[in-house]
Design a protein around this motif. Structure first.
Motif, PDB file in Angstrom:
ATOM      1  N   MET A  22      69.323  13.563  48.119  1.00  0.00           N
ATOM      2  CA  MET A  22      68.633  14.365  47.098  1.00  0.00           C
ATOM      3  C   MET A  22      68.075  15.655  47.711  1.00  0.00           C
ATOM      4  SD  MET A  22      68.816  13.295  44.060  1.00  0.00           S
ATOM      5  CE  MET A  22      67.465  14.115  43.237  1.00  0.00           C
ATOM      6  N   ARG A  23      67.516  15.508  48.922  1.00  0.00           N
ATOM      7  CA  ARG A  23      66.978  16.690  49.613  1.00  0.00           C
ATOM      8  C   ARG A  23      68.079  17.714  49.852  1.00  0.00           C
ATOM      9  NH1 ARG A  23      63.361  13.787  52.730  1.00  0.00           N
ATOM     10  NH2 ARG A  23      64.824  13.549  54.455  1.00  0.00           N
ATOM     11  N   ILE A  24      69.239  17.254  50.303  1.00  0.00           N
ATOM     12  CA  ILE A  24      70.375  18.140  50.568  1.00  0.00           C
ATOM     13  C   ILE A  24      70.825  18.802  49.267  1.00  0.00           C
ATOM     14  CG2 ILE A  24      72.801  18.208  51.255  1.00  0.00           C
ATOM     15  CD1 ILE A  24      72.099  15.976  53.305  1.00  0.00           C
ATOM     16  N   LYS A  25      70.910  18.000  48.201  1.00  0.00           N
ATOM     17  CA  LYS A  25      71.333  18.546  46.905  1.00  0.00           C
ATOM     18  C   LYS A  25      70.356  19.605  46.414  1.00  0.00           C
ATOM     19  CE  LYS A  25      74.082  14.798  44.930  1.00  0.00           C
ATOM     20  NZ  LYS A  25      74.126  13.713  43.947  1.00  0.00           N
ATOM     21  N   LYS A  26      69.045  19.323  46.544  1.00  0.00           N
ATOM     22  CA  LYS A  26      68.026  20.281  46.101  1.00  0.00           C
ATOM     23  C   LYS A  26      68.111  21.558  46.924  1.00  0.00           C
ATOM     24  CE  LYS A  26      64.539  17.216  44.131  1.00  0.00           C
ATOM     25  NZ  LYS A  26      63.221  16.605  44.327  1.00  0.00           N
ATOM     26  N   ALA A  27      68.283  21.416  48.230  1.00  0.00           N
ATOM     27  CA  ALA A  27      68.388  22.584  49.108  1.00  0.00           C
ATOM     28  C   ALA A  27      69.607  23.423  48.719  1.00  0.00           C
ATOM     29  CB  ALA A  27      68.491  22.148  50.566  1.00  0.00           C
ATOM     30  N   ARG A  28      70.718  22.735  48.417  1.00  0.00           N
ATOM     31  CA  ARG A  28      71.940  23.439  48.020  1.00  0.00           C
ATOM     32  C   ARG A  28      71.730  24.180  46.707  1.00  0.00           C
ATOM     33  NH1 ARG A  28      76.053  19.294  48.302  1.00  0.00           N
ATOM     34  NH2 ARG A  28      75.876  19.456  50.550  1.00  0.00           N
ATOM     35  N   MET A  29      71.028  23.522  45.767  1.00  0.00           N
ATOM     36  CA  MET A  29      70.747  24.153  44.474  1.00  0.00           C
ATOM     37  C   MET A  29      69.891  25.402  44.662  1.00  0.00           C
ATOM     38  SD  MET A  29      71.854  22.429  41.651  1.00  0.00           S
ATOM     39  CE  MET A  29      70.594  22.437  40.395  1.00  0.00           C
ATOM     40  N   ARG A  30      68.859  25.272  45.522  1.00  0.00           N
ATOM     41  CA  ARG A  30      67.983  26.422  45.788  1.00  0.00           C
ATOM     42  C   ARG A  30      68.775  27.569  46.392  1.00  0.00           C
ATOM     43  NH1 ARG A  30      63.905  22.645  47.251  1.00  0.00           N
ATOM     44  NH2 ARG A  30      64.617  22.707  49.421  1.00  0.00           N
ATOM     45  N   LYS A  31      69.665  27.244  47.322  1.00  0.00           N
ATOM     46  CA  LYS A  31      70.474  28.269  47.981  1.00  0.00           C
ATOM     47  C   LYS A  31      71.369  28.965  46.951  1.00  0.00           C
ATOM     48  CE  LYS A  31      73.782  28.968  51.703  1.00  0.00           C
ATOM     49  NZ  LYS A  31      74.722  28.331  52.609  1.00  0.00           N
ATOM     50  N   GLN A  32      72.009  28.185  46.087  1.00  0.00           N
ATOM     51  CA  GLN A  32      72.875  28.767  45.054  1.00  0.00           C
ATOM     52  C   GLN A  32      72.064  29.666  44.124  1.00  0.00           C
ATOM     53  OE1 GLN A  32      74.709  25.328  43.287  1.00  0.00           O
ATOM     54  NE2 GLN A  32      76.491  25.427  44.644  1.00  0.00           N
ATOM     55  N   LYS A  33      70.874  29.208  43.742  1.00  0.00           N
ATOM     56  CA  LYS A  33      70.013  29.982  42.852  1.00  0.00           C
ATOM     57  C   LYS A  33      69.644  31.315  43.507  1.00  0.00           C
ATOM     58  CE  LYS A  33      67.380  30.141  39.110  1.00  0.00           C
ATOM     59  NZ  LYS A  33      68.016  30.498  37.872  1.00  0.00           N
ATOM     60  N   ARG A  34      69.284  31.232  44.791  1.00  0.00           N
ATOM     61  CA  ARG A  34      68.921  32.433  45.536  1.00  0.00           C
ATOM     62  C   ARG A  34      70.096  33.404  45.595  1.00  0.00           C
ATOM     63  NH1 ARG A  34      66.425  29.690  49.534  1.00  0.00           N
ATOM     64  NH2 ARG A  34      68.230  29.842  50.882  1.00  0.00           N
ATOM     65  N   GLN A  35      71.279  32.882  45.873  1.00  0.00           N
ATOM     66  CA  GLN A  35      72.468  33.734  45.940  1.00  0.00           C
ATOM     67  C   GLN A  35      72.755  34.372  44.592  1.00  0.00           C
ATOM     68  OE1 GLN A  35      75.395  31.000  47.443  1.00  0.00           O
ATOM     69  NE2 GLN A  35      75.149  31.706  49.552  1.00  0.00           N
ATOM     70  N   GLN A  36      72.577  33.599  43.515  1.00  0.00           N
ATOM     71  CA  GLN A  36      72.829  34.136  42.176  1.00  0.00           C
ATOM     72  C   GLN A  36      71.853  35.272  41.868  1.00  0.00           C
ATOM     73  OE1 GLN A  36      72.378  31.319  39.008  1.00  0.00           O
ATOM     74  NE2 GLN A  36      73.043  32.740  37.445  1.00  0.00           N
ATOM     75  N   ILE A  37      70.574  35.062  42.202  1.00  0.00           N
ATOM     76  CA  ILE A  37      69.565  36.101  41.959  1.00  0.00           C
ATOM     77  C   ILE A  37      69.920  37.352  42.761  1.00  0.00           C
ATOM     78  CG2 ILE A  37      67.159  36.726  42.410  1.00  0.00           C
ATOM     79  CD1 ILE A  37      66.460  33.788  41.669  1.00  0.00           C
ATOM     80  N   THR A  38      70.321  37.150  44.017  1.00  0.00           N
ATOM     81  CA  THR A  38      70.703  38.286  44.866  1.00  0.00           C
ATOM     82  C   THR A  38      71.878  39.028  44.255  1.00  0.00           C
ATOM     83  OG1 THR A  38      69.983  37.038  46.797  1.00  0.00           O
ATOM     84  CG2 THR A  38      71.372  38.942  47.204  1.00  0.00           C
ATOM     85  N   ARG A  39      72.881  38.258  43.794  1.00  0.00           N
ATOM     86  CA  ARG A  39      74.062  38.896  43.178  1.00  0.00           C
ATOM     87  C   ARG A  39      73.670  39.687  41.945  1.00  0.00           C
ATOM     88  NH1 ARG A  39      77.164  34.341  44.526  1.00  0.00           N
ATOM     89  NH2 ARG A  39      76.612  33.367  42.558  1.00  0.00           N
ATOM     90  N   GLU A  40      72.833  39.091  41.093  1.00  0.00           N
ATOM     91  CA  GLU A  40      72.407  39.776  39.868  1.00  0.00           C
ATOM     92  C   GLU A  40      71.630  41.045  40.210  1.00  0.00           C
ATOM     93  OE1 GLU A  40      70.244  36.922  37.575  1.00  0.00           O
ATOM     94  OE2 GLU A  40      72.045  35.809  37.026  1.00  0.00           O
ATOM     95  N   PHE A  41      70.773  40.967  41.232  1.00  0.00           N
ATOM     96  CA  PHE A  41      69.979  42.123  41.639  1.00  0.00           C
ATOM     97  C   PHE A  41      70.897  43.245  42.139  1.00  0.00           C
ATOM     98  CE2 PHE A  41      67.574  44.430  44.924  1.00  0.00           C
ATOM     99  CZ  PHE A  41      66.570  44.929  44.122  1.00  0.00           C
ATOM    100  N   MET A  42      71.882  42.873  42.974  1.00  0.00           N
ATOM    101  CA  MET A  42      72.818  43.873  43.501  1.00  0.00           C
ATOM    102  C   MET A  42      73.588  44.524  42.354  1.00  0.00           C
ATOM    103  SD  MET A  42      72.444  44.029  46.737  1.00  0.00           S
ATOM    104  CE  MET A  42      73.907  44.714  47.482  1.00  0.00           C
ATOM    105  N   GLN A  43      74.009  43.702  41.387  1.00  0.00           N
ATOM    106  CA  GLN A  43      74.750  44.225  40.233  1.00  0.00           C
ATOM    107  C   GLN A  43      73.876  45.197  39.444  1.00  0.00           C
ATOM    108  OE1 GLN A  43      78.048  43.444  39.497  1.00  0.00           O
ATOM    109  NE2 GLN A  43      77.857  45.080  38.023  1.00  0.00           N
ATOM    110  N   MET A  44      72.604  44.822  39.247  1.00  0.00           N
ATOM    111  CA  MET A  44      71.674  45.682  38.521  1.00  0.00           C
ATOM    112  C   MET A  44      71.505  47.016  39.246  1.00  0.00           C
ATOM    113  SD  MET A  44      68.367  43.646  37.001  1.00  0.00           S
ATOM    114  CE  MET A  44      67.336  44.298  38.283  1.00  0.00           C
ATOM    115  N   MET A  45      71.330  46.954  40.565  1.00  0.00           N
ATOM    116  CA  MET A  45      71.153  48.167  41.354  1.00  0.00           C
ATOM    117  C   MET A  45      72.395  49.049  41.251  1.00  0.00           C
ATOM    118  SD  MET A  45      68.163  48.161  42.477  1.00  0.00           S
ATOM    119  CE  MET A  45      68.134  49.440  43.716  1.00  0.00           C
ATOM    120  N   GLN A  46      73.567  48.417  41.304  1.00  0.00           N
ATOM    121  CA  GLN A  46      74.820  49.164  41.201  1.00  0.00           C
ATOM    122  C   GLN A  46      74.914  49.843  39.844  1.00  0.00           C
ATOM    123  OE1 GLN A  46      77.970  46.449  42.059  1.00  0.00           O
ATOM    124  NE2 GLN A  46      78.880  47.759  43.600  1.00  0.00           N
ATOM    125  N   ASP A  47      74.599  49.082  38.793  1.00  0.00           N
ATOM    126  CA  ASP A  47      74.665  49.633  37.438  1.00  0.00           C
ATOM    127  C   ASP A  47      73.725  50.821  37.294  1.00  0.00           C
ATOM    128  OD1 ASP A  47      76.472  47.704  36.854  1.00  0.00           O
ATOM    129  OD2 ASP A  47      75.150  46.486  35.613  1.00  0.00           O
TER     130      ASP A  47
END
Length: 65
Positions: free
Chosen positions: A11-36
């Protein structure tokens, strides 16, 4: 006992993976916003420069030499 610990670890590994994915998604969205916004402001700048150039040309044509 071991089974419960394995489940907790999993469960800890799954939660950590989810957090990492969420962080990456936020980063991607932020980069896209900056580009736009960068693209938008560049287009706006080009429009301003074009407008000023047209204005200068028209003034040169109107004002007698």
């Amino acid at each position: 006992m071991d089974l419960a610990e394995d489940d907790q670890e999993e469960m800890r590994i799954k939660k950590a993976r989810m957090r990492k994915q969420k962080r990456q998604q936020i980063t991607r969205e932020f980069m896209q916003m900056m580009q736009d916004s960068a693209t938008e402001s560049a287009a706006e700048t080009v429009r301003w420069i074009g407008g000023i150039a047209v204005f200068i040309v028209i003034m040169c044509l109107i004002v007698p030499h």
